[in-house]
Design an enzyme around this catalytic site. Structure first.
Site, PDB file in Angstrom:
ATOM      1  N   SER A   1       2.695  -1.719  -1.493  1.00 16.31           N
ATOM      2  CA  SER A   1       3.322  -2.575  -0.551  1.00 16.31           C
ATOM      3  C   SER A   1       3.883  -1.454   0.602  1.00 16.31           C
ATOM      4  CB  SER A   1       4.403  -3.440  -1.253  1.00 16.31           C
ATOM      5  OG  SER A   1       3.949  -4.241  -2.512  1.00 16.31           O
ATOM      6  N   GLN A   2       3.838  -2.246   1.585  1.00 11.82           N
ATOM      7  CA  GLN A   2       4.544  -1.727   2.749  1.00 11.82           C
ATOM      8  C   GLN A   2       5.996  -1.478   2.657  1.00 11.82           C
ATOM      9  OE1 GLN A   2       4.420  -4.584   5.921  1.00 11.82           O
ATOM     10  NE2 GLN A   2       5.564  -3.270   7.359  1.00 11.82           N
TER      11      GLN A   2
END
Ligand code: SAH
Length: 231
Positions: A82-83
């Site tokens: 994930s970012q």
């Protein structure tokens, strides 16, 4: 894992460059933290844990130089880490009422989000359906000497009923509809944070349990890999 000797632990640690150099150095990491702050992340404890946790060991070596960019990156098997902004935002939403006792995570992936959650909980329970990803995540947590995580190879749509109820549940893969099993495994006062919707239009929602009542708050539009429900 528990029987690991001091020696093998040292070897494990040496196989990862935890400090980083160049594009993975502490200075590079500090820049990411500054950026998260500018984007509105306010919880200093979350920012500090993210500052201290090497994200580059959770991505493939070939991509390590990009690991402190605020972007999702491929981790193999069609999945992504994930970012950082999303990790920070979801963690911030979960730990508002920390210390948390039991936290359930659906979608271990690289194990990065798990590592960020671990300092805020007594115990983190994490479920992943792809075995090699789960094994790699375990190895990385061991290298970082994080010991309060339990792992399950399974379809996380069902949650992990054995240790329910949970003070917090976080899903890092998006179902079309929120599985009722996850809501059922929430403790009173607990919160579930979950992206849901179709591949291109997902909404991040928080569901809080207050006795028999459920309070849903819809937040940002997000883009996660789908939660795969096994038939
Ligand atoms: N938090 C992770 C995100 C990984 S992407 C990270 O930062 O690395 C989401 C993960 O959810 C993938 O690894 C995918 O395999 C997993 N996943 C998808 N459907 C699942 C399911 N039904 N049960 C458990 N894990 C699932």
């Amino acid at each position: 894992m528990g029987s690991q000797t001091g020696l093998s632990k040292t070897i494990l640690n040496m196989s990862y460059d935890l400090n980083g150099i160049g594009m993975t150095s502490q200075r590079t990491r500090d820049r990411l933290i500054q950026r998260l702050r500018e984007e509105g992340i306010k919880n200093e404890n979350v920012l500090e844990v993210m500052r201290q946790t090497p994200r580059h060991i959770f991505v493939d070596e070939a991509l390590a130089s990009r690991s402190y960019e605020d972007t999702a990156l491929p981790i193999g098997h069609g999945q992504t880490i994930s970012q950082p902004y999303i990790v920070a935002r979801m963690t911030e939403l979960l730990v508002e009422f920390a210390p948390l006792n039991r936290v359930l995570e659906i979608g271990t992936g690289s194990g990065y989000q798990t590592a960020i959650l671990a300092p805020f909980a007594e115990q983190v329970f994490t479920v992943e359906r792809i075995s090699p990803l789960l094994e790699q995540a375990k190895e990385k947590h061991a290298a970082l000497e994080i010991t309060n995580i339990r792992y399950l190879l399974s379809d996380g749509s069902w949650g992990w009923s054995e240790y329910a109820p949970y003070d917090a549940i976080i899903a890092t893969a998006a179902p079309e509809e929120i599985p009722k099993e996850l809501v059922e495994q929430l403790a009173d006062g607990g919160r579930l944070i979950i992206p849901h919707g179709t591949s291109y239009h997902q909404r991040l929602s928080v569901i809080e349990r207050d006795g028999d009542e459920l309070i849903t708050t819809d937040l940002d539009m997000v883009s996660f890999v789908p939660l795969v429900r096994e038939k």
